[in-house]
Design a protein around this motif. Structure first.
Motif, PDB file in Angstrom:
ATOM      1  N   GLY A 227      12.666 -14.161  19.480  1.00 44.48           N
ATOM      2  CA  GLY A 227      11.461 -14.934  19.189  1.00 44.48           C
ATOM      3  C   GLY A 227      10.369 -14.084  18.576  1.00 44.48           C
ATOM      4  N   MET A 228      10.174 -12.890  19.129  1.00 43.15           N
ATOM      5  CA  MET A 228       9.155 -11.980  18.591  1.00 43.15           C
ATOM      6  C   MET A 228       9.496 -11.556  17.171  1.00 43.15           C
ATOM      7  N   LEU A 229      10.790 -11.327  16.924  1.00 45.14           N
ATOM      8  CA  LEU A 229      11.230 -10.938  15.583  1.00 45.14           C
ATOM      9  C   LEU A 229      10.961 -12.054  14.582  1.00 45.14           C
ATOM     10  N   LEU A 230      11.286 -13.289  14.971  1.00 39.98           N
ATOM     11  CA  LEU A 230      11.063 -14.428  14.079  1.00 39.98           C
ATOM     12  C   LEU A 230       9.578 -14.630  13.799  1.00 39.98           C
ATOM     13  N   VAL A 231       8.751 -14.484  14.836  1.00 33.22           N
ATOM     14  CA  VAL A 231       7.302 -14.615  14.648  1.00 33.22           C
ATOM     15  C   VAL A 231       6.786 -13.535  13.705  1.00 33.22           C
ATOM     16  N   SER A 232       7.306 -12.309  13.843  1.00 35.62           N
ATOM     17  CA  SER A 232       6.895 -11.203  12.968  1.00 35.62           C
ATOM     18  C   SER A 232       7.261 -11.485  11.519  1.00 35.62           C
ATOM     19  N   ILE A 233       8.473 -12.024  11.320  1.00 31.98           N
ATOM     20  CA  ILE A 233       8.924 -12.340   9.960  1.00 31.98           C
ATOM     21  C   ILE A 233       8.047 -13.419   9.344  1.00 31.98           C
ATOM     22  N   VAL A 234       7.754 -14.456  10.111  1.00 30.27           N
ATOM     23  CA  VAL A 234       6.906 -15.543   9.619  1.00 30.27           C
ATOM     24  C   VAL A 234       5.507 -15.025   9.284  1.00 30.27           C
ATOM     25  N   CYS A 235       4.960 -14.189  10.142  1.00 33.60           N
ATOM     26  CA  CYS A 235       3.615 -13.624   9.898  1.00 33.60           C
ATOM     27  C   CYS A 235       3.603 -12.777   8.637  1.00 33.60           C
ATOM     28  N   LEU A 236       4.677 -12.007   8.424  1.00 33.34           N
ATOM     29  CA  LEU A 236       4.760 -11.179   7.219  1.00 33.34           C
ATOM     30  C   LEU A 236       4.795 -12.047   5.972  1.00 33.34           C
ATOM     31  N   GLN A 237       5.567 -13.145   6.018  1.00 32.95           N
ATOM     32  CA  GLN A 237       5.646 -14.034   4.857  1.00 32.95           C
ATOM     33  C   GLN A 237       4.307 -14.713   4.594  1.00 32.95           C
ATOM     34  N   LEU A 238       3.606 -15.078   5.655  1.00 39.41           N
ATOM     35  CA  LEU A 238       2.277 -15.688   5.494  1.00 39.41           C
ATOM     36  C   LEU A 238       1.287 -14.687   4.892  1.00 39.41           C
ATOM     37  N   TYR A 239       1.431 -13.418   5.291  1.00 41.37           N
ATOM     38  CA  TYR A 239       0.581 -12.364   4.721  1.00 41.37           C
ATOM     39  C   TYR A 239       0.819 -12.245   3.218  1.00 41.37           C
ATOM     40  N   PHE A 240       2.097 -12.189   2.825  1.00 38.13           N
ATOM     41  CA  PHE A 240       2.433 -12.114   1.405  1.00 38.13           C
ATOM     42  C   PHE A 240       1.926 -13.349   0.668  1.00 38.13           C
ATOM     43  N   LEU A 241       2.098 -14.509   1.282  1.00 36.14           N
ATOM     44  CA  LEU A 241       1.672 -15.767   0.668  1.00 36.14           C
ATOM     45  C   LEU A 241       0.170 -15.765   0.420  1.00 36.14           C
ATOM     46  N   ALA A 242      -0.591 -15.267   1.390  1.00 39.30           N
ATOM     47  CA  ALA A 242      -2.054 -15.211   1.243  1.00 39.30           C
ATOM     48  C   ALA A 242      -2.455 -14.257   0.114  1.00 39.30           C
ATOM     49  N   ARG A 243      -1.783 -13.111   0.047  1.00 37.50           N
ATOM     50  CA  ARG A 243      -2.114 -12.150  -1.011  1.00 37.50           C
ATOM     51  C   ARG A 243      -1.812 -12.718  -2.391  1.00 37.50           C
ATOM     52  N   ILE A 244      -0.697 -13.430  -2.507  1.00 38.75           N
ATOM     53  CA  ILE A 244      -0.347 -14.030  -3.795  1.00 38.75           C
ATOM     54  C   ILE A 244      -1.329 -15.142  -4.147  1.00 38.75           C
ATOM     55  N   ALA A 245      -1.743 -15.924  -3.154  1.00 39.51           N
ATOM     56  CA  ALA A 245      -2.718 -16.994  -3.401  1.00 39.51           C
ATOM     57  C   ALA A 245      -4.009 -16.432  -3.976  1.00 39.51           C
ATOM     58  N   VAL A 246      -4.441 -15.281  -3.473  1.00 42.27           N
ATOM     59  CA  VAL A 246      -5.664 -14.641  -3.977  1.00 42.27           C
ATOM     60  C   VAL A 246      -5.505 -14.254  -5.448  1.00 42.27           C
ATOM     61  N   MET A 247      -4.265 -13.907  -5.836  1.00 45.85           N
ATOM     62  CA  MET A 247      -4.016 -13.480  -7.220  1.00 45.85           C
ATOM     63  C   MET A 247      -4.167 -14.598  -8.240  1.00 45.85           C
ATOM     64  N   THR A 248      -4.274 -15.827  -7.767  1.00 49.97           N
ATOM     65  CA  THR A 248      -4.508 -16.918  -8.718  1.00 49.97           C
ATOM     66  C   THR A 248      -5.862 -16.770  -9.408  1.00 49.97           C
ATOM     67  N   VAL A 249      -6.805 -16.103  -8.729  1.00 53.39           N
ATOM     68  CA  VAL A 249      -8.148 -15.945  -9.296  1.00 53.39           C
ATOM     69  C   VAL A 249      -8.602 -14.490  -9.382  1.00 53.39           C
ATOM     70  N   VAL A 250      -7.967 -13.598  -8.615  1.00 52.04           N
ATOM     71  CA  VAL A 250      -8.376 -12.188  -8.593  1.00 52.04           C
ATOM     72  C   VAL A 250      -7.192 -11.314  -9.015  1.00 52.04           C
ATOM     73  N   ALA A 251      -7.407 -10.457  -9.990  1.00 58.24           N
ATOM     74  CA  ALA A 251      -6.351  -9.563 -10.450  1.00 58.24           C
ATOM     75  C   ALA A 251      -6.067  -8.499  -9.394  1.00 58.24           C
ATOM     76  N   PRO A 252      -4.802  -8.167  -9.150  1.00 56.71           N
ATOM     77  CA  PRO A 252      -4.489  -7.111  -8.184  1.00 56.71           C
ATOM     78  C   PRO A 252      -5.033  -5.766  -8.654  1.00 56.71           C
ATOM     79  N   GLN A 253      -5.626  -5.023  -7.747  1.00 55.34           N
ATOM     80  CA  GLN A 253      -6.209  -3.731  -8.102  1.00 55.34           C
ATOM     81  C   GLN A 253      -5.144  -2.665  -8.343  1.00 55.34           C
ATOM     82  N   SER A 254      -4.014  -2.784  -7.643  1.00 55.36           N
ATOM     83  CA  SER A 254      -2.914  -1.838  -7.814  1.00 55.36           C
ATOM     84  C   SER A 254      -1.657  -2.463  -7.231  1.00 55.36           C
TER      85      SER A 254
END
Length: 249
Positions: free
Chosen positions: A10-37
């Protein structure tokens, strides 16, 4: 014991989901903000600092309308002819790459066995690895992932690719890719490459100049030593001939 195992799962699955949500949030920001690096750029900066004790770096973000259409067509023609049609991943290309890599590994193993008999101290040959990645996959890898080749990393790359395609779309993917891709040691993005090799801005690149830059992308550190070599010029001619049929976002 069973309860502990399920808790770990369960902890592993929660960690995986949280990681994907983190990536998803970063990509969402890129719709309006260019990645710095990108992850790849940061690893290159560390390598330069460690090996050369200095970081010679050239990169300048330019918006989509400041990048030559010739360069967009050339890169798509060279790197990912199906860019406008596929959903981010070309499974047939991945399978072909896997088959070729397996054959290359088998041939390398045979050569290594023969070499071991006549020159046991000589290092074994390293097979050439073919990736089969689309532009979207290359961007996903460069933005977030390491260079290691494992099934786990490939799975994460594919998940990220679909996130990029869904949230950003082809237009933004190509814009971010062309502003961050490597074109030589410490040379990143279309503007830096255009200035470095041709002393012009990215929006003023002509068809042949764009095609020559596209040729360099698979191995920029190797081709930057001879950007006008017979191979580069010949391959650029082939790409230039294909560019007229390329659709761009």
């Amino acid at each position: 014991m069973k309860q502990q195992v399920w808790r770990l799962v369960g902890m592993l699955l929660v960690s995986i989901v949280c990681l994907q949500l983190y990536f998803l949030a970063r990509i969402a920001v890129m719709t309006v903000v260019a990645p710095q690096s990108t992850t790849f750029q940061r690893s290159e900066a560390l390598r330069l600092a460690r090996e050369k004790h200095q970081i010679l770096w050239s990169q300048e973000w330019v918006d989509d309308d400041q990048i030559s259409k010739h360069l967009k067509r050339a890169v798509i023609a060279s790197e990912d002819a199906g860019f406008m049609e596929h959903g981010g991943v070309e499974w047939d290309a991945i399978q072909k790459a896997l088959d070729k890599n397996q054959k290359a590994q088998e041939q390398a193993d045979k050569r290594a066995a023969r070499l071991a008999k006549v020159a046991p101290n000589k290092p074994p040959p390293v097979p050439k690895v073919i990736g089969g990645s689309t532009i979207s996959q290359q961007l996903a890898k460069n933005l977030f992932l390491s260079a290691e080749r494992t099934f786990l990393r490939k799975g994460q790359e594919i998940a990220l690719t679909y996130m990029l395609e869904t949230l950003l779309g082809k237009h933004r993917i190509l814009e971010i890719y062309l502003n961050n891709v490597e074109w030589g040691e410490g040379v990143f993005g279309a503007q830096a490459a255009a200035r470095h090799y041709f002393r012009v801005d990215a929006e003023r690149l002509g068809p042949n100049q764009a095609a020559r830059l596209a040729v360099m992308l698979p191995a920029p550190k190797r081709f930057e030593k001879r950007p006008s070599s017979p191979y580069v010029m010949s391959r650029a001619g082939t790409i230039e001939a294909r560019m007229g049929a390329v659709e761009i976002p």
